[in-house]
Design an enzyme around this catalytic site. Structure first.
Site, PDB file in Angstrom:
ATOM      1  N   GLU A 274      30.159 -30.692 -84.329  1.00  0.00           N
ATOM      2  CA  GLU A 274      28.819 -31.291 -84.287  1.00  0.00           C
ATOM      3  C   GLU A 274      28.161 -31.153 -82.914  1.00  0.00           C
ATOM      4  OE1 GLU A 274      29.916 -35.167 -85.880  1.00  0.00           O
ATOM      5  OE2 GLU A 274      30.637 -35.763 -83.910  1.00  0.00           O
ATOM      6  N   ARG A 313      17.101 -37.354 -68.045  1.00  0.00           N
ATOM      7  CA  ARG A 313      18.481 -37.023 -67.663  1.00  0.00           C
ATOM      8  C   ARG A 313      18.780 -37.129 -66.164  1.00  0.00           C
ATOM      9  NH1 ARG A 313      20.798 -32.614 -68.263  1.00  0.00           N
ATOM     10  NH2 ARG A 313      22.795 -33.477 -68.877  1.00  0.00           N
ATOM     11  N   CYS A 342       6.187 -45.248 -61.262  1.00  0.00           N
ATOM     12  CA  CYS A 342       6.321 -46.180 -60.146  1.00  0.00           C
ATOM     13  C   CYS A 342       7.741 -46.735 -60.029  1.00  0.00           C
ATOM     14  CB  CYS A 342       5.312 -47.300 -60.283  1.00  0.00           C
ATOM     15  SG  CYS A 342       3.681 -46.726 -59.858  1.00  0.00           S
TER      16      CYS A 342
END
Ligand SMILES: *Cc1c(COP(=O)(O)O)cnc(C)c1O
Length: 416
Positions: A274, A313, A342
């Site tokens: 998978e 990420r 921010c």
């Protein structure tokens, strides 16, 4: 020999004659760009991983759930995993049939389980309490279960999903209780699965995990499948010549293990893998625009529209993504590339040696197709970008529109 500016994308003819600056002009910035040919190549590589004949590649949709993307994955003959009814819903839209979908659940509600039962999707439970819940909802039904073989791996502790510390799966010591619950509700265990974690670059850890889950499989008679998990890594540091995962070697070792196991088990059961990242990461470049360049103390910064709302990420896992700069600069400089959110952690790339950038330049974040758009958010009320696809003939099509203000506010109910 192409310049540093476009070295990686040139090496795979990523843009196929399209100019990244023109794409941004036409579709806006930031922009997720996908390449259909590369996506299809990755699907085929994994489909051909082993010589064992009963083999299913279930693409893990959570890495990238774009509808057009899933349509291509289906055309390539892959099946899919779903982690939620929402993912299964999009998979149905892409044309997948219930028997092509495997719902790998983690702490799901009764309603979510019922969705799988009503739609004839095989569901994997990952605790005894969820097996009880399943038995109550669907006595006499078919079910799968996720086991923890004790082997974990991954690029960051947040993505190691087996071993001693994980929330996932059932420990083998509970197999006796597990069997009692199966019996109590007359459930048929059709398969077992595992997932050791994400982004391994050496096949040996995976092989170790496979051996562990196959040992657990021996505890059960008459399984229809064993799912060996995903996690196949890709080289994010291409500019540093990071080697690829040796799929040929992994495939050969795996084939032997699978043939041997089927013989010992006395049945030609199906093996699944998978992969999410391996299929989706490398077929995408995230384009963004430089809006400011400044020197703050020791660091020089390129301020872009690539906040962690667009690509999470680097912020979430300290992940490395190579960067390209689509200008004609031959000079290089060390620079930190940041977004427009921010928060101080809003950094895409630390202290990289890049072609000299200026305001208005378009840059590309490479290998952005896995856990890119699928983790994007509207934080700071920013609009999620559009997604476009470069077809095999080089033609460009829009596959997801950029958000609008209307998308940001459609669910509000104002006070009277
Ligand atoms: C996320 C996930 C995958 C895919 O992982 P990749 O590292 O993207 O290959 C496979 N299986 C399960 C159960 C997952 O949660």
């Amino acid at each position: 020999m192409s310049k540093l500016n476009t070295k990686v994308t040139d090496s795979v003819n990523f843009f196929q004659g399209n100019d990244p600056k023109k794409l941004v002009e036409e579709y806006g910035s930031p922009l997720y760009v996908y390449n259909e040919r590369i996506l299809r190549e990755r699907c085929r590589e994994i489909k051909n991983l082993v010589s064992y004949p009963h083999f299913s590649v279930n693409y893990s949709t959570k890495a990238n759930n774009n509808l057009a993307f899933l349509q291509i994955v289906r055309e390539e003959g892959l099946n899919v995993d779903a982690m939620s009814p929402g993912e299964a819903h999009v998979e149905f839209m892409a044309g997948f049939k219930p028997e092509q979908i495997f719902f790998i659940s983690n702490n799901v509600s009764k309603e979510e389980m019922q969705y799988a039962i009503d739609h004839d999707i095989t569901l994997s439970v990952d605790s005894l309490s969820q097996l009880e819940q399943y038995g109550q909802l669907n006595p006499g039904g078919r079910v799968a279960a996720r086991f923890n073989g004790g082997v974990g791996a991954g690029h960051h502790e947040k993505v190691v999903t087996a071993g001693k510390k994980t929330k996932f799966a059932i420990n083998p010591e509970y197999i006796p209780e597990f069997k009692e619950i199966l019996k109590k509700y007359d459930l048929k265990l059709v398969g077992i699965n595992q997932h050791i974690g994400s982004l391994f670059m050496e096949g040996d850890k995976y092989i170790e995990g496979v051996k562990a889950i196959l040992n657990i499989a021996k505890e059960f008679d008459d399984l229809e499948f064993v799912d060996l998990g995903g996690g196949f890594g890709i080289p994010y540091e291409k500019l540093n010549d990071q080697p690829r995962l040796d799929l040929k070697d992994l495939g050969e070792k795996l084939s032997k293990i699978l043939f041997d196991f089927a013989k010992e088990y006395g049945k030609e059961l199906t093996f699944k893998v998978e992969p999410g990242r391996y299929i989706s990461a490398e077929c995408s470049v995230l384009l963004g625009t430089v809006h400011a360049v400044k020197q703050n103390n020791v660091h020089k910064f390129a301020g872009t529209d690539l906040g962690f709302n667009v690509l999470a990420r680097p912020m979430m896992y300290d992940s490395h993504h190579d960067i390209e700069v689509y200008n004609n600069s031959d000079d290089t400089e060390e620079i930190t590339v940041v977004g427009n959110i921010c928060e101080s952690g809003d950094i895409i790339a630390h202290d990289r040696v890049l072609p000299k950038v200026a305001e208005g330049d378009v840059i590309g974040v490479l290998d952005a197709g896995a856990y890119g758009y699928s983790m994007a958010s509207n934080y700071n009320n920013r609009l999620r970008p559009a997604e476009i696809l470069i077809r095999e003939n080089g033609e460009v099509v829009l596959t997801r529109k950029r958000d609008t203000f209307e998308d940001l506010t459609r669910n509000f109910i104002p006070l009277k």
